[in-house]
Motif scaffolding. Structure first.
Motif, mmCIF file in Angstrom:
data_model
loop_
_atom_site.group_PDB
_atom_site.id
_atom_site.type_symbol
_atom_site.label_atom_id
_atom_site.label_comp_id
_atom_site.label_asym_id
_atom_site.label_seq_id
_atom_site.Cartn_x
_atom_site.Cartn_y
_atom_site.Cartn_z
ATOM 1 N N VAL A 1 0.837 -1.207 0.000
ATOM 2 C CA VAL A 1 0.000 0.000 0.000
ATOM 3 C C VAL A 1 0.868 1.253 0.000
ATOM 4 O O VAL A 1 0.646 2.190 -0.784
ATOM 5 C CB VAL A 1 -0.956 0.015 1.221
ATOM 6 N N MET A 2 1.878 1.278 0.852
ATOM 7 C CA MET A 2 2.736 2.467 0.925
ATOM 8 C C MET A 2 3.546 2.654 -0.360
ATOM 9 O O MET A 2 3.784 3.777 -0.794
ATOM 10 C CB MET A 2 3.667 2.379 2.152
ATOM 11 N N SER A 3 3.963 1.536 -0.989
ATOM 12 C CA SER A 3 4.676 1.634 -2.274
ATOM 13 C C SER A 3 3.762 2.250 -3.335
ATOM 14 O O SER A 3 4.190 3.081 -4.145
ATOM 15 C CB SER A 3 5.135 0.249 -2.753
ATOM 16 N N ILE A 4 2.491 1.831 -3.320
ATOM 17 C CA ILE A 4 1.513 2.392 -4.265
ATOM 18 C C ILE A 4 1.366 3.897 -4.045
ATOM 19 O O ILE A 4 1.430 4.693 -4.989
ATOM 20 C CB ILE A 4 0.143 1.685 -4.092
ATOM 21 N N GLU B 1 2.223 9.556 -5.489
ATOM 22 C CA GLU B 1 2.673 10.899 -5.089
ATOM 23 C C GLU B 1 3.807 11.383 -5.998
ATOM 24 O O GLU B 1 3.834 12.539 -6.418
ATOM 25 C CB GLU B 1 3.122 10.879 -3.632
ATOM 26 N N GLU B 2 4.708 10.466 -6.307
ATOM 27 C CA GLU B 2 5.857 10.796 -7.164
ATOM 28 C C GLU B 2 5.391 11.231 -8.555
ATOM 29 O O GLU B 2 5.924 12.175 -9.137
ATOM 30 C CB GLU B 2 6.753 9.555 -7.267
ATOM 31 N N LYS B 3 4.365 10.547 -9.095
ATOM 32 C CA LYS B 3 3.930 10.814 -10.465
ATOM 33 C C LYS B 3 2.887 11.926 -10.558
ATOM 34 O O LYS B 3 2.885 12.706 -11.509
ATOM 35 C CB LYS B 3 3.331 9.543 -11.094
ATOM 36 N N LEU B 4 1.965 12.010 -9.576
ATOM 37 C CA LEU B 4 0.823 12.911 -9.708
ATOM 38 C C LEU B 4 0.716 13.981 -8.620
ATOM 39 O O LEU B 4 -0.097 14.894 -8.740
ATOM 40 C CB LEU B 4 -0.484 12.105 -9.733
ATOM 41 N N ALA B 5 1.500 13.835 -7.530
ATOM 42 C CA ALA B 5 1.503 14.834 -6.447
ATOM 43 C C ALA B 5 0.091 15.189 -5.979
ATOM 44 O O ALA B 5 -0.326 16.344 -5.972
ATOM 45 C CB ALA B 5 2.249 16.099 -6.906
ATOM 46 N N LEU C 1 -7.401 0.623 1.211
ATOM 47 C CA LEU C 1 -6.605 -0.076 0.186
ATOM 48 C C LEU C 1 -6.085 -1.409 0.717
ATOM 49 O O LEU C 1 -6.083 -2.418 0.008
ATOM 50 C CB LEU C 1 -5.428 0.789 -0.273
ATOM 51 N N GLY C 2 -5.637 -1.423 1.993
ATOM 52 C CA GLY C 2 -5.135 -2.660 2.593
ATOM 53 C C GLY C 2 -6.204 -3.727 2.664
ATOM 54 O O GLY C 2 -5.972 -4.898 2.320
ATOM 55 N N LEU C 3 -7.412 -3.332 3.088
ATOM 56 C CA LEU C 3 -8.516 -4.288 3.176
ATOM 57 C C LEU C 3 -8.928 -4.783 1.795
ATOM 58 O O LEU C 3 -9.334 -5.933 1.629
ATOM 59 C CB LEU C 3 -9.711 -3.640 3.877
ATOM 60 N N VAL D 1 2.251 -0.982 -9.902
ATOM 61 C CA VAL D 1 2.988 -1.399 -8.694
ATOM 62 C C VAL D 1 2.566 -2.819 -8.302
ATOM 63 O O VAL D 1 3.403 -3.661 -7.952
ATOM 64 C CB VAL D 1 2.725 -0.425 -7.520
ATOM 65 N N LEU D 2 1.259 -3.099 -8.375
ATOM 66 C CA LEU D 2 0.758 -4.433 -8.024
ATOM 67 C C LEU D 2 1.291 -5.490 -8.978
ATOM 68 O O LEU D 2 1.570 -6.626 -8.577
ATOM 69 C CB LEU D 2 -0.769 -4.438 -8.056
ATOM 70 N N GLU D 3 1.427 -5.137 -10.251
ATOM 71 C CA GLU D 3 1.980 -6.102 -11.216
ATOM 72 C C GLU D 3 3.407 -6.475 -10.844
ATOM 73 O O GLU D 3 3.819 -7.636 -10.970
ATOM 74 C CB GLU D 3 1.905 -5.531 -12.628
ATOM 75 N N GLU D 4 4.172 -5.485 -10.370
ATOM 76 C CA GLU D 4 5.541 -5.771 -9.932
ATOM 77 C C GLU D 4 5.536 -6.708 -8.718
ATOM 78 O O GLU D 4 6.360 -7.610 -8.603
ATOM 79 C CB GLU D 4 6.266 -4.468 -9.559
ATOM 80 N N TYR D 5 4.569 -6.483 -7.823
ATOM 81 C CA TYR D 5 4.510 -7.250 -6.576
ATOM 82 C C TYR D 5 3.986 -8.667 -6.798
ATOM 83 O O TYR D 5 4.479 -9.633 -6.219
ATOM 84 C CB TYR D 5 3.619 -6.515 -5.571
ATOM 85 N N THR D 6 2.956 -8.805 -7.636
ATOM 86 C CA THR D 6 2.288 -10.107 -7.793
ATOM 87 C C THR D 6 2.768 -10.887 -9.003
ATOM 88 O O THR D 6 2.489 -12.078 -9.135
ATOM 89 C CB THR D 6 0.763 -9.915 -7.946
#
Length: 640
Positions: free
Chosen positions: A308-311, A316-320, A333-335, A375-380
């Protein structure tokens, strides 16, 4: 009524202003002349059913309802006709593609193209084009078409993937859970059997104290019905042994056993263990409900929290967007992700009936959802599709709305290393420059920064470099603030109100172009913008990367292509209208608005989307823009 006149009726009912024959022709992919005949036919039908189609000279067609009760009764008859025993022969390419997929999925034998073409009243060349689209869709489920000379075509793939595809293309999931979910035209299951399955599921949910969302119950019901029918016909799902071992250890497997046991008793069929495991996967893939008052560590394992924090970091990095510290977003998001990751692991599909509305009404949240999906694709190591991205966007959109509700001035913390004197100088300069627009909550030395609370802090003003990653933006300035420093801070403090005309520049509007494909349009715009030095040579690839994740056609003949992450040094829009509508990944498009956002922009992007939305959501405005032949005529159409 045929499908074209039904489409026209739906468009007229949804429109806030008159619709031109050109627009309706583009939607149905026919000529304006054919559309005028269709409208005449529709008007004759409606005149006996409480409504008429008014033709307003120079403006278009408008629906006028004279007898509301009579018209409602007529609509009910139309809906019943659509779902009746004699389905309409598909007219539109996407309808024909869905029809082909259903026919291929529901036969164990081979199908000949000639027979299908005759059945659908189309030419062999037309069906070959439709078949290309069907193959692409089926390939997403790892289903392939096996061709045998003199016999025809047959769909082949794993039983699991065949079922997933059936769930999408044979069953109507847009209705209420448990009500008419299975089309009697396409399955041998009796309505009484479906009612029994529904009751079994609901009773077991209640007995075992499970909390399932409506969508989760819907999915479980559909897939259990499919499983029962396919088992009767001798087909079974297979899972890898390791996956089986993982599932057998779960509590959900025991609940699945009870559900399957009741189905076996009721229908005298035997479900093998792999089928029970498959039902357990659905229970593992359910959505838990957010309960207020929970602490994060009560509801979220550490690995989910890190995802969740990586997402949020990436967004934030891309869209602020300033939503990284939203505790409600972190928990929701976690749930959502805890059960969702089980779905990704087993390649399970989930339908999102709100997807098109989310894309149209919350485009910024959808863009953030795309970033979350990557990000999820990288993780899963699994492909995250548009339906799931839409659900992620809903959570993010809620956080964006919460952020908007925050009132009062922006709040900043001052960091200085050269003594309290210089820190106080910064403090008072900021107060005098920005007054009530900025609340300077305090000053601190760099070495004490790790003791500071960032709660309710919007940004930090620092006279020294800060190498650590902080949860809020850092603006590095000189101790003696100059004009450049003040301008940097102003971008964080100001709440700019943009005029729509600011985004419609004459040298970036290209009218009445004769392009025949999506690729031609994108290449033309990218080449033109590169020549104007607004973007570099990598821009086209970045736009194509975004299109590959999810096409940017929003309906109403409009597409809004853009790079997956900001690429340019300024924010701009480029417009291109076409003489004829083109295919844009399955949707018709004639009005293209290319959007490019400034890198590391802190501007309120939602305001731009709102401005653009006022134009592209209105069919009447789009039609007038499509007819414009010069810049003045184009600008004159825009809402003032």
């Amino acid at each position: 009524m045929n499908s074209r006149t039904i489409t026209i009726l739906r468009e007229l009912m949804a429109a806030r202003s008159p619709l031109t024959s050109d627009y309706l022709a583009s939607i149905n992919q026919v000529t304006s002349r054919t559309t005028r005949e269709d409208v005449k036919q529709l008007d004759v039908t409606l005149s006996h059913n409480g409504a008429v189609v008014e033709s307003i000279r120079g403006t278009g067609y408008k629906l006028h309802i004279k007898d509301d009760q009579k018209f409602r009764k007529f609509l009910q008859e139309v809906l019943e006709e659509e779902a009746g025993e004699a389905p309409l022969v598909p007219d539109l390419p996407e309808e024909r593609t869905a029809y082909l997929i259903r026919r291929l999925l529901l036969t164990d034998d081979y199908l000949k193209l000639d027979d299908l073409a005759e059945e659908m009243h189309i030419s062999k060349s037309t069906i070959q084009n439709d078949l290309k689209n069907a193959k692409k869709i089926l390939a997403n489920y790892d289903i392939h078409l096996e061709s045998r000379p003199n016999y025809g075509l047959r769909a082949t793939g794993s039983e699991l993937k065949l079922r997933f595809c059936m769930a999408e293309y044979i069953f109507d999931r847009s209705e209420e859970a448990g009500q008419s979910l299975l089309n009697a035209q396409l399955t041998s299951l009796a309505k009484e059997d479906l009612t029994v399955i529904w009751k079994i599921i609901m009773n077991q949910i209640k007995e075992n104290g499970l909390t399932l969302s409506d969508i989760a119950i819907n999915n479980l019901f559909i897939h259990l019905a499919i499983a029962y029918q396919r088992i009767k016909n001798g087909y079974h799902v297979s899972l890898y042994n390791k996956d089986m071992d993982d599932i057998l250890d779960k509590k959900e497997y025991q609940v699945a056993k009870k559900i399957v046991g009741r189905v076996e008793e009721s229908f005298q069929v035997a479900f093998p263990q792999t089928e029970v495991a498959y039902i357990a996967i659905h229970l593992l893939g359910t959505k838990m409900l957010y309960q207020t008052g929970m602490e994060i560590d009560q509801v979220m394992e550490d690995d989910i929290y890190q995802v969740v924090m990586s997402i949020l970091e990436r967004i934030e990095e891309k869209l602020a967007l300033g939503i990284r510290q939203d505790q409600e977003l972190i928990i929701s998001l976690g749930l959502h992700l805890k059960p969702a990751i089980n779905r990704y692991k087993y390649g399970m599909n989930i339908r999102n009936p709100m997807l098109e509305d989310i894309k149209t009404n919350y485009p910024l949240a959808f863009e953030a959802g795309l970033i979350a999906g990557l990000v999820l694709e990288e993780y899963t190591d699994a492909k995250i599709d548009e339906n799931e991205i839409g659900y992620l966007a809903l959570h993010i959109g809620a956080a964006i709305e919460r952020q908007k509700l925050k009132t009062g001035p922006k709040r900043c913390l001052v960091v200085c290393a050269s003594g309290m004197g210089s820190a106080q100088l910064l403090f008072y300069k900021l107060k005098s420059q920005f007054g009530e627009k900025l609340d300077v909550v305090g000053t601190t030395e760099y070495y004490r920064l790790n003791q500071a609370s960032f709660k309710d802090i919007d940004f930090i003003v620092s006279s020294i470099p800060i190498p650590e990653q902080l949860p809020v933006p850092v603006i590095e300035v000189n101790t003696i603030l100059g004009d450049a420093d003040l301008k940097k801070i102003e971008t964080y403090v100001a709440d700019p109100k943009q005029s729509i005309a600011d985004y419609f520049k004459q040298d970036l509007i290209f009218l009445q172009k004769d392009f025949a494909s999506k690729q031609e349009v994108l290449e033309f715009l990218a080449d033109t913008l590169t020549e104007k030095k607004l973007v570099d040579e990598t821009f086209l690839a970045a736009v194509e990367e975004r299109e590959a994740v999810a096409p940017t056609a929003f309906g109403n003949l409009v597409a809004v292509p853009h790079p997956i992450t900001p690429q340019s040094n300024q924010t701009f829009l480029a417009f291109c209208t076409l003489k004829r509508a083109i295919d844009w990944s399955g949707k018709r498009v004639q009005f293209v608005c290319l959007l490019s956002v400034e890198k590391e922009s802190t501007a309120d992007l939602q305001s731009m989307y709102d401005l653009l939305g006022r134009v592209i959501d209105d069919p009447a405005i789009v039609q007038r823009l499509l007819k414009a032949r010069d810049y003045e005529a184009f600008i004159d159409v825009l809402p003032k």
